[in-house]
Design a protein around this motif. Structure first.
Motif, short mmCIF file in Angstrom:
data_model
loop_
_atom_site.label_atom_id
_atom_site.label_comp_id
_atom_site.label_asym_id
_atom_site.label_seq_id
_atom_site.Cartn_x
_atom_site.Cartn_y
_atom_site.Cartn_z
N ILE A 174 79.07 68.02 21.80
CA ILE A 174 77.94 68.42 22.63
C ILE A 174 76.66 68.14 21.87
O ILE A 174 76.44 68.68 20.79
N GLY A 175 75.80 67.30 22.44
CA GLY A 175 74.55 66.96 21.77
C GLY A 175 74.58 65.53 21.26
O GLY A 175 75.48 64.75 21.56
N SER A 176 73.57 65.19 20.47
CA SER A 176 73.45 63.83 19.93
C SER A 176 74.43 63.63 18.78
O SER A 176 74.43 64.40 17.82
N ALA A 177 75.25 62.59 18.89
CA ALA A 177 76.24 62.33 17.83
C ALA A 177 75.59 61.83 16.55
O ALA A 177 76.06 62.12 15.46
N TRP A 191 65.93 66.41 9.50
CA TRP A 191 66.84 65.66 10.37
C TRP A 191 66.27 65.60 11.78
O TRP A 191 65.66 66.55 12.26
N SER A 192 66.45 64.47 12.42
CA SER A 192 65.74 64.15 13.65
C SER A 192 66.17 64.98 14.85
O SER A 192 65.37 65.20 15.75
N GLU A 193 67.40 65.41 14.91
CA GLU A 193 67.91 66.08 16.10
C GLU A 193 68.57 67.40 15.72
O GLU A 193 69.03 67.58 14.59
N PRO A 194 68.64 68.32 16.68
CA PRO A 194 69.45 69.52 16.45
C PRO A 194 70.92 69.10 16.24
O PRO A 194 71.37 68.07 16.75
N LEU A 195 71.63 69.89 15.47
CA LEU A 195 73.02 69.54 15.18
C LEU A 195 73.87 69.61 16.44
O LEU A 195 73.70 70.52 17.26
N PRO A 196 74.79 68.66 16.61
CA PRO A 196 75.72 68.74 17.75
C PRO A 196 76.75 69.84 17.52
O PRO A 196 76.85 70.40 16.42
#
Length: 435
Positions: A174-177, A191-196
């Motif tokens: 769930i989320g960006s891999a 880090w660019s994105e929230p953790l998946p």
């Protein structure tokens, strides 16, 4: 009336770049006297220019022509991965430093050319540009990521979920891999994105009364699985005809319903490769709509749009499908280093779905599930499979080793040949000379 008789010049003044030398307290300066000057710290004498001034008959010191000039500092040099802005390098000038994107400055951002050790030099040590670092990416429950030797600006890591024993429900990501090392406004690595997340997602088998599935058949559904519905004749659809299994184990949007059409009404016209304007769920008797075929398609009579009227009892005055050229029947898209794992068919109709995965060592860029919309187009677009970061790192190491071995072999061969030539027995010419 008494008056003051002046028979000389006032003491010579101190200049910005020079000052008089060898003066005594109370010393007089009659007309014609000469004073020598010495350059002040940070300045040096200009070759060929006399460093003297003379008291003139007008009791003024001779006009000053500059005989000292600013000393110059050496150029600071190059700043790797950065930029230097510097003036003319003269005493008092400054040099400023900045770094390329993805790097941050360690040390001072500005230095000045100052007096130092009877000359001039820069007042501070030169800085350097450090590639912005990120901390190791956090671990996630039931998942892992592609490790790297270090984590600096633009390093990418890809998360995947752990495998489960056969027969167990798989984990869904769930989320960006993929996340990237980037920086905040203070040039700190983040880090660019929230953790998946890796979690088991299960949606129930959706059923719609007085309707049926037209795609997405299955007995169980997990994250991002989609189903498309169609109402039975005599019923019209309320809601979205396509629903998707969400991360909270529910369908989004909610399941539609199929309502019975009244004797004085009509359901929305079902047209292949066409759109209805205005789009409603149900229409009253006598209400007209416009039907337009998508690009490249026409009605049987060759027109691209028609007007049709509801006659009640779910009947329309004109209801024909749009017919399209050969491109309207889509074919399976080619996926380099990947494959279609669900929904593959010899040809596709508008609304069909396929699911794609990448081979081991490759990362999917884009959505895994895409829908056919006609004219061999898919939305949100055919994804691509690209080498994972750790595979690229392995390839780079192999290439470096091969290049090193080739260079070592060439080096060894060259010196081996030179040694043989030096140790060759004496030639005939040498023997003759010796004789």
């Amino acid at each position: 009336m008494p008056f003051l008789l002046t028979d000389g010049c006032s003491p010579p003044e101190r200049l910005q770049d020079a000052e008089p030398e060898g003066l005594s307290p109370g010393q007089g300066f009659p007309v014609g006297s000469t004073v020598s000057y010495v350059c002040r710290p940070g300045y040096m004498k200009i070759f060929g220019k006399p460093a003297t001034r003379t008291c003139g008959e007008d009791l003024q010191w001779s006009p000053t022509e500059r005989f000292c000039t600013e000393r110059k500092c050496n150029h600071p040099g190059e700043l790797e991965h950065g930029f230097i802005t510097v003036g003319d390098l003269t005493f008092g000038s400054k040099a400023t430093f900045s770094c390329q994107r993805g790097f941050r400055l360690i040390g001072t951002s500005e230095i000045s050319c100052v007096v130092k050790n009877k000359g001039v030099d820069w007042d501070k040590d030169l800085p350097f540009c450090e590639r912005i670092p990120c901390g190791p990416p956090p671990d996630i429950p039931h998942g892992h990521y592609t490790a790297a030797a270090n984590y600096v600006y633009e390093t990418a890591v890809t998360y995947t979920c752990d495998q489960v024993p056969k027969g167990s429900d798989p984990f869904s990501l769930i989320g960006s891999a993929t996340i990237f090392c980037t920086s905040d406004e203070n040039l700190n690595g983040i880090w660019s994105e929230p953790l998946p997340q890796c979690k088991v997602v299960k949606c129930d088998n959706p059923k719609v009364e007085n309707g049926k599935k037209v795609s997405g058949f299955g007995s169980s559904y997990s994250y991002r699985d989609s189903v498309r519905f169609q109402c039975d004749p005599g019923f019209f659809l309320i809601g979205s005809d396509i629903i998707t299994c969400g991360e909270d184990n529910t369908w989004s949007p909610p399941k539609p319903t199929c309502e019975r059409i009244s004797e004085d009404g009509c359901g929305a016209p079902k047209i292949t490769a066409g759109t209805v304007i205005p789009a409603e769920s149900v229409y009253r008797r006598g209400e007209s709509v416009q039907i337009k075929c998508i690009a490249g398609c026409t009605f049987p009579d060759g027109t691209g749009e028609v007007t049709t009227t509801c006659q009640g009892l779910d009947k329309w005055s004109y209801l024909e499908n749009c017919t399209c050229g050969p491109v309207s029947s889509g074919f399976t898209p080619h996926i380099d280093f990947g494959r279609v794992i669900d929904g593959q068919k010899p040809s596709y109709s508008v609304g069909d779905f396929i699911k794609i995965e990448c081979y081991a060592g490759y990362t999917l860029h884009g959505e895994a599930q895409i829908q056919y919309v006609g004219e061999n187009h898919w939305v949100p677009g055919v994804p691509t499979c690209q080498l994972s970061a750790y595979v690229i790192a392995i390839i780079c190491v192999i290439v470096a080793v091969v290049v090193f071995l080739a260079a070592f072999w060439a080096y060894k061969k060259f010196f081996s040949q030179n040694g043989k030539r030096d140790s060759t027995p004496c030639t005939a010419e040498y023997k003759i000379c010796k004789a």
